[in-house]
Design an enzyme around this catalytic site. Structure first.
Site, PDB file in Angstrom:
ATOM      1  N   TYR A 263       0.825  -1.216   0.000  1.00  0.00           N
ATOM      2  CA  TYR A 263       0.000   0.000   0.000  1.00  0.00           C
ATOM      3  C   TYR A 263       0.856   1.262   0.000  1.00  0.00           C
ATOM      4  O   TYR A 263       0.386   2.338  -0.377  1.00  0.00           O
ATOM      5  CB  TYR A 263      -0.921   0.054   1.223  1.00  0.00           C
ATOM      6  CG  TYR A 263      -1.943  -1.037   1.337  1.00  0.00           C
ATOM      7  CD1 TYR A 263      -2.170  -1.953   0.317  1.00  0.00           C
ATOM      8  CD2 TYR A 263      -2.695  -1.174   2.507  1.00  0.00           C
ATOM      9  CE1 TYR A 263      -3.103  -2.966   0.449  1.00  0.00           C
ATOM     10  CE2 TYR A 263      -3.645  -2.176   2.646  1.00  0.00           C
ATOM     11  CZ  TYR A 263      -3.836  -3.074   1.622  1.00  0.00           C
ATOM     12  OH  TYR A 263      -4.770  -4.071   1.773  1.00  0.00           O
TER      13      TYR A 263
ATOM     14  N   HIS B 198       0.300 -11.775   1.921  1.00  0.00           N
ATOM     15  CA  HIS B 198      -0.725 -11.025   1.182  1.00  0.00           C
ATOM     16  C   HIS B 198      -1.362 -11.829   0.054  1.00  0.00           C
ATOM     17  O   HIS B 198      -2.560 -11.711  -0.202  1.00  0.00           O
ATOM     18  CB  HIS B 198      -0.095  -9.746   0.622  1.00  0.00           C
ATOM     19  CG  HIS B 198      -1.058  -8.631   0.431  1.00  0.00           C
ATOM     20  ND1 HIS B 198      -0.702  -7.315   0.489  1.00  0.00           N
ATOM     21  CD2 HIS B 198      -2.386  -8.622   0.177  1.00  0.00           C
ATOM     22  CE1 HIS B 198      -1.758  -6.542   0.283  1.00  0.00           C
ATOM     23  NE2 HIS B 198      -2.796  -7.326   0.084  1.00  0.00           N
TER      24      HIS B 198
END
Length: 229
Positions: free
Chosen positions: A49, A107
């Site tokens: 991110y 992830h």
């Protein structure tokens, strides 16, 4: 705030604040700061991110005792593997300005997942990571990791909302004691979810917003998923 308890005893809020697509800088810092001010205690970010530093600044500004917070971040694909994963955890801690992470997740189920998991098991035993888990793992991938490693995942964060309820996945998660956590619990505001006639009708009946109805539905389903909004 309602909580669930992971199988290792870590208490985790049923509702969290996620910062996917929130750019690094003032916008992210202020968003997280305000979320903490109104009572959120689970903050969900990820290395990919690119906003871990802003999250860390907001945490420090907030004055909320560290022990009250559940801070989640994630291992991205290019950092998969034993040595790379250890370096990635260190880098995330430095960007966040923290000594430990409450929840660390793989992830995506690509690359050297086993090498990464061994590193995460070691860091969990050392206390650097209070809980470890995965994101976006299928039932087969989840079972494989649980069966062939010393420590099974404690969380699987997946897409879960009224358009993707995932009811058929409850049994496998219960079998291994894995807490389901929803990403995009409001379906990322796509496909007209806030105008859905059934949801609008329920919201009107109880004097709530559609978002409130969706989050309440999430909290009372059989698997009681956590949600990172």
């Amino acid at each position: 705030m309602e909580y669930t308890t992971l199988k290792n005893g870590v208490k985790m809020p049923l509702l969290g604040f996620g910062v996917f697509q929130v750019p690094e800088g003032e916008v992210c810092e202020e968003s997280v700061y305000n979320a903490l001010a109104v009572g959120y205690r689970l903050i969900d970010t990820a290395a990919v991110y690119g906003n871990e530093a802003a999250v860390g600044r907001a945490i420090r500004r907030s004055g909320v005792p560290r022990e009250e917070l559940i801070i989640t971040t994630k291992l991205w694909v290019q950092d998969q593997g034993y040595e790379a994963a250890k370096k990635a955890v260190t880098a995330s801690l430095e960007r966040l300005g923290l000594d430990y992470l409450d929840l660390y997740l793989i992830h995506q189920p690509f690359g050297d997942v086993y090498g990464s998991w061994r590193a995460m098991e070691e860091l969990y035993k050392a206390g650097t990571l209070r809980a470890i888990g995965v994101c976006n793992f299928t039932d087969t991938q989840l079972a494989d990791l649980a069966e062939f490693n010393e420590i099974a995942p404690m969380v699987n964060q997946i897409e879960l909302h009224p358009y993707s309820p995932q009811f058929e996945r409850e049994d496998i998660h219960k079998q291994y004691g894995v807490q389901l956590e929803a990403w995009g619990p409001l379906a990322e505001a796509k496909n007209g979810i806030f105008e859905n006639k059934i949801l609008v009708s329920i919201a009107g009946k109880y004097g709530k917003s559609v978002a409130q109805v969706i989050l309440r539905w999430q909290s009372i389903t059989a698997c009681r998923p956590c949600s990172a909004v």
